[in-house]
Motif scaffolding. Structure first.
Motif, PDB file in Angstrom:
ATOM      1  N   PRO A   1       0.800  -1.229   0.000  1.00 52.70           N
ATOM      2  CA  PRO A   1       0.000   0.000   0.000  1.00 52.70           C
ATOM      3  C   PRO A   1       0.832   1.279   0.000  1.00 52.70           C
ATOM      4  CG  PRO A   1      -0.829  -1.574   1.617  1.00 52.70           C
ATOM      5  CD  PRO A   1       0.503  -2.075   1.155  1.00 52.70           C
ATOM      6  N   ASN A   2       2.099   1.178   0.396  1.00 48.87           N
ATOM      7  CA  ASN A   2       2.968   2.365   0.399  1.00 48.87           C
ATOM      8  C   ASN A   2       3.468   2.716  -0.991  1.00 48.87           C
ATOM      9  OD1 ASN A   2       4.438  -0.088   0.539  1.00 48.87           O
ATOM     10  ND2 ASN A   2       6.300   1.022   1.138  1.00 48.87           N
ATOM     11  N   LEU A   3       3.167   1.889  -1.994  1.00 48.30           N
ATOM     12  CA  LEU A   3       3.586   2.149  -3.376  1.00 48.30           C
ATOM     13  C   LEU A   3       2.345   2.079  -4.282  1.00 48.30           C
ATOM     14  CD1 LEU A   3       6.845  -0.003  -3.424  1.00 48.30           C
ATOM     15  CD2 LEU A   3       6.715   2.503  -3.417  1.00 48.30           C
ATOM     16  N   PRO A   4       1.488   3.093  -4.223  1.00 48.95           N
ATOM     17  CA  PRO A   4       0.224   3.037  -4.957  1.00 48.95           C
ATOM     18  C   PRO A   4       0.396   3.212  -6.462  1.00 48.95           C
ATOM     19  CG  PRO A   4       0.467   5.178  -3.923  1.00 48.95           C
ATOM     20  CD  PRO A   4       1.611   4.330  -3.421  1.00 48.95           C
ATOM     21  N   HIS A   5      -0.554   2.670  -7.180  1.00 48.03           N
ATOM     22  CA  HIS A   5      -0.608   2.790  -8.644  1.00 48.03           C
ATOM     23  C   HIS A   5      -1.316   4.085  -9.028  1.00 48.03           C
ATOM     24  CE1 HIS A   5      -1.271   1.855 -12.827  1.00 48.03           C
ATOM     25  NE2 HIS A   5      -2.587   1.731 -12.669  1.00 48.03           N
ATOM     26  N   HIS A   6      -0.829   4.729 -10.094  1.00 47.35           N
ATOM     27  CA  HIS A   6      -1.529   5.886 -10.666  1.00 47.35           C
ATOM     28  C   HIS A   6      -1.795   5.571 -12.130  1.00 47.35           C
ATOM     29  CE1 HIS A   6      -2.966   9.835 -11.518  1.00 47.35           C
ATOM     30  NE2 HIS A   6      -2.601  10.311 -10.331  1.00 47.35           N
TER      31      HIS A   6
ATOM     32  N   ALA B   1       7.567   0.250  -9.011  1.00 48.35           N
ATOM     33  CA  ALA B   1       8.692  -0.104  -8.143  1.00 48.35           C
ATOM     34  C   ALA B   1       8.294  -1.107  -7.074  1.00 48.35           C
ATOM     35  CB  ALA B   1       9.262   1.149  -7.487  1.00 48.35           C
ATOM     36  N   SER B   2       7.119  -1.693  -7.219  1.00 43.21           N
ATOM     37  CA  SER B   2       6.596  -2.638  -6.236  1.00 43.21           C
ATOM     38  C   SER B   2       6.723  -4.067  -6.740  1.00 43.21           C
ATOM     39  CB  SER B   2       5.126  -2.315  -5.961  1.00 43.21           C
ATOM     40  OG  SER B   2       4.480  -3.387  -5.324  1.00 43.21           O
ATOM     41  N   PHE B   3       6.954  -4.999  -5.812  1.00 45.76           N
ATOM     42  CA  PHE B   3       6.980  -6.430  -6.110  1.00 45.76           C
ATOM     43  C   PHE B   3       5.601  -7.068  -5.918  1.00 45.76           C
ATOM     44  CE2 PHE B   3      11.303  -5.311  -5.088  1.00 45.76           C
ATOM     45  CZ  PHE B   3      12.121  -6.168  -5.829  1.00 45.76           C
ATOM     46  N   SER B   4       4.585  -6.275  -5.631  1.00 43.59           N
ATOM     47  CA  SER B   4       3.299  -6.809  -5.189  1.00 43.59           C
ATOM     48  C   SER B   4       2.505  -7.453  -6.316  1.00 43.59           C
ATOM     49  CB  SER B   4       2.473  -5.701  -4.544  1.00 43.59           C
ATOM     50  OG  SER B   4       2.141  -4.713  -5.493  1.00 43.59           O
ATOM     51  N   LEU B   5       1.642  -8.389  -5.903  1.00 44.49           N
ATOM     52  CA  LEU B   5       0.766  -9.091  -6.838  1.00 44.49           C
ATOM     53  C   LEU B   5      -0.507  -8.309  -7.134  1.00 44.49           C
ATOM     54  CD1 LEU B   5       1.014 -12.682  -5.315  1.00 44.49           C
ATOM     55  CD2 LEU B   5       2.120 -11.877  -7.401  1.00 44.49           C
ATOM     56  N   VAL B   6      -0.817  -7.335  -6.300  1.00 46.49           N
ATOM     57  CA  VAL B   6      -1.976  -6.475  -6.523  1.00 46.49           C
ATOM     58  C   VAL B   6      -1.515  -5.030  -6.502  1.00 46.49           C
ATOM     59  CG1 VAL B   6      -3.575  -8.144  -5.502  1.00 46.49           C
ATOM     60  CG2 VAL B   6      -2.599  -6.339  -4.064  1.00 46.49           C
ATOM     61  N   LYS B   7      -2.220  -4.191  -7.228  1.00 47.51           N
ATOM     62  CA  LYS B   7      -1.897  -2.758  -7.252  1.00 47.51           C
ATOM     63  C   LYS B   7      -2.880  -2.013  -6.357  1.00 47.51           C
ATOM     64  CE  LYS B   7      -4.160  -2.597 -11.786  1.00 47.51           C
ATOM     65  NZ  LYS B   7      -3.888  -2.511 -13.238  1.00 47.51           N
ATOM     66  N   THR B   8      -2.330  -1.114  -5.560  1.00 45.85           N
ATOM     67  CA  THR B   8      -3.112  -0.315  -4.632  1.00 45.85           C
ATOM     68  C   THR B   8      -3.543   0.981  -5.304  1.00 45.85           C
ATOM     69  OG1 THR B   8      -1.871  -1.207  -2.743  1.00 45.85           O
ATOM     70  CG2 THR B   8      -3.075   0.849  -2.403  1.00 45.85           C
ATOM     71  N   LEU B   9      -4.829   1.309  -5.176  1.00 45.90           N
ATOM     72  CA  LEU B   9      -5.348   2.573  -5.687  1.00 45.90           C
ATOM     73  C   LEU B   9      -5.936   3.362  -4.523  1.00 45.90           C
ATOM     74  CD1 LEU B   9      -6.211   0.231  -8.112  1.00 45.90           C
ATOM     75  CD2 LEU B   9      -6.353   2.435  -9.284  1.00 45.90           C
ATOM     76  N   ARG B  10      -5.277   4.461  -4.192  1.00 44.88           N
ATOM     77  CA  ARG B  10      -5.722   5.296  -3.082  1.00 44.88           C
ATOM     78  C   ARG B  10      -6.767   6.308  -3.551  1.00 44.88           C
ATOM     79  NH1 ARG B  10       0.164   7.126  -0.800  1.00 44.88           N
ATOM     80  NH2 ARG B  10       0.727   5.250   0.390  1.00 44.88           N
ATOM     81  N   GLU B  11      -7.662   6.649  -2.648  1.00 41.78           N
ATOM     82  CA  GLU B  11      -8.590   7.741  -2.944  1.00 41.78           C
ATOM     83  C   GLU B  11      -7.829   9.051  -3.102  1.00 41.78           C
ATOM     84  OE1 GLU B  11     -11.694   7.921  -0.065  1.00 41.78           O
ATOM     85  OE2 GLU B  11     -12.353   5.845  -0.410  1.00 41.78           O
ATOM     86  N   ARG B  12      -6.808   9.251  -2.283  1.00 43.65           N
ATOM     87  CA  ARG B  12      -5.923  10.421  -2.380  1.00 43.65           C
ATOM     88  C   ARG B  12      -4.512   9.881  -2.574  1.00 43.65           C
ATOM     89  NH1 ARG B  12      -9.168  10.940   1.868  1.00 43.65           N
ATOM     90  NH2 ARG B  12      -7.478  10.501   3.355  1.00 43.65           N
ATOM     91  N   HIS B  13      -4.022   9.979  -3.793  1.00 39.92           N
ATOM     92  CA  HIS B  13      -2.831   9.222  -4.197  1.00 39.92           C
ATOM     93  C   HIS B  13      -1.631   9.467  -3.294  1.00 39.92           C
ATOM     94  CE1 HIS B  13      -0.242   7.012  -6.946  1.00 39.92           C
ATOM     95  NE2 HIS B  13       0.599   8.034  -6.952  1.00 39.92           N
ATOM     96  N   HIS B  14      -1.359  10.710  -2.921  1.00 37.99           N
ATOM     97  CA  HIS B  14      -0.140  11.017  -2.176  1.00 37.99           C
ATOM     98  C   HIS B  14      -0.348  11.037  -0.662  1.00 37.99           C
ATOM     99  CE1 HIS B  14       2.195  11.824  -5.768  1.00 37.99           C
ATOM    100  NE2 HIS B  14       1.237  12.606  -6.214  1.00 37.99           N
TER     101      HIS B  14
END
Length: 368
Positions: free
Chosen positions: A316-321, A332-345
């Motif tokens: 979650p500390n490396l969100p997708h835009h 830059a993430s090794f994750s299997l899922v991409k995180t999408l934040r309501e407020r990206h930064h």
């Protein structure tokens, strides 16, 4: 940061002096088919004064993510890693309820060695409280060579990584002695507080560990080879101990060239910018990540390893835009899922996640 090639050249003499141990090959006979698991980040404190790598944490998020790992990915096991012992315990209990085997791995970076060992001891006690038979294993830390002070010169792990390129060859045997001493102390602490099987998360190919201290050979494995035969040859060194071999971490980031970048794939963000930006020249590539993971799962299966955990399920500390590549930190993430934040930064922002192609690759392998 030091490259793998430079580092291997620097420590070649020390590894030769220390050796990788003896032992015979594992017993003949085809093992059960390897199904892939995942490494699960419960929140790591990377530097004093900073938040954990997972700022948002609650029971609902944990249960949702563990359910996906169990039901959709069909993972038989996870490595639960982090700094807060309460989160490690909560995650272990949630995974066990889903029938998932857990490798509990406490991480306390850049603290004095006695504090690291105290943290290990309490983590081991809590893991033992949850263990029933062989469903919980204990990992006596992660890459102490890099993350624990007093082995390689440098106050922080970033300084130690940078210093490795300049350490003269004659100093490496002393460094390896300090590593061996601390790993032995960590194993002793674990044995005194945990009655199940123990292992250690060693830097694959770079930390010469006396695996006689442990029940399972554990490696974080990020080298890149052009052919499967080269991987098989490289992995053979860990089977010489006649013990189960567990890959506690492997994987790739999500850009073209990430597989070759290996464990340094995260280093494509320029944090000198405000907000940080992906360094120029990097292109998002989910297929490369997925193909690399699928390939290594096949390699690990054919090599007869006990299991392998993809690093990592979520970051979650490396969100997708989706519309600003320069701010697509998921590259830059090794994750299997991409995180999408309501407020990206905003690290405190609510988020949702979407499955990446690598998620589908692991799910297909485990179904097969």
């Amino acid at each position: 940061m030091i490259s793998r090639k430079t580092f291997l050249k620097s420590v070649a003499g020390a590894v030769a002096v220390t050796g990788l141990g003896g032992g015979t090959a594992e017993a003949a006979g085809k093992p059960r088919r390897l199904r892939g698991g995942v490494a699960y980040d419960t929140g790591v404190l990377h530097a004093a004064g900073e938040p954990l790598s997972r700022v948002r944490w609650n029971r609902r998020l944990l249960e949702q993510e563990i359910r996906v790992i169990a039901d959709e990915l069909r993972c038989p096991s996870i490595t639960a890693f982090g700094t807060e012992i309460g989160r490690l315990t909560e995650t272990t209990a949630a995974a066990l309820r889903r029938g998932i085997e857990v490798y509990v791995q406490p991480r306390l970076y850049d603290h004095p060695q006695d504090q690291v060992l105290e943290h290990l001891a309490e983590s081991a006690r809590q893991a033992e409280r949850l263990r029933h038979g062989d469903d919980v294993k204990f990992v006596t830390g992660c890459e102490h060579f890099i993350f624990t002070p007093g082995i390689v010169p440098g106050e922080t792990f970033q300084e130690r990584l940078a210093n490795m390129a300049t350490i003269p060859p004659e100093e490496w045997p002393k460094i390896m002695e300090r590593l061996a001493d601390f790993v032995a102390r960590a194993a002793d602490v674990a044995r005194r507080n945990f009655r199940g099987r123990i292992t250690y998360a060693a830097v694959g190919g770079l930390e010469p560990i006396d695996w006689n201290l442990f029940d399972i050979v554990g490696i974080d494995y990020y080298p890149y080879f052009a052919t499967d035969a080269e991987y098989t040859k490289d992995l053979a060194q860990y089977r010489r101990w006649n013990k189960p071999v567990m890959v506690l971490e492997f994987g790739s980031c999500t850009f073209t060239g990430a597989a070759q970048a290996g464990g340094m794939g995260w280093d494509i963000i320029d944090y000198e910018q405000d907000p940080p930006e992906i360094k120029p020249g990097h292109v998002r590539n989910e297929s490369e990540q997925a193909d690399h993971i699928a390939r290594l799962l096949r390699v690990f299966d054919s090599a007869g390893l006990r299991g392998a955990h993809v690093y990592t399920f979520i970051a979650p500390n490396l969100p997708h835009h989706p519309s600003q590549p320069e701010h697509d930190y998921d590259m830059a993430s090794f994750s299997l899922v991409k995180t999408l934040r309501e407020r990206h930064h905003d690290e405190l922002s609510p988020y949702r996640f979407e499955r990446k192609r690598s998620f589908d690759a692991l799910a297909r392998h485990n179904r097969g």
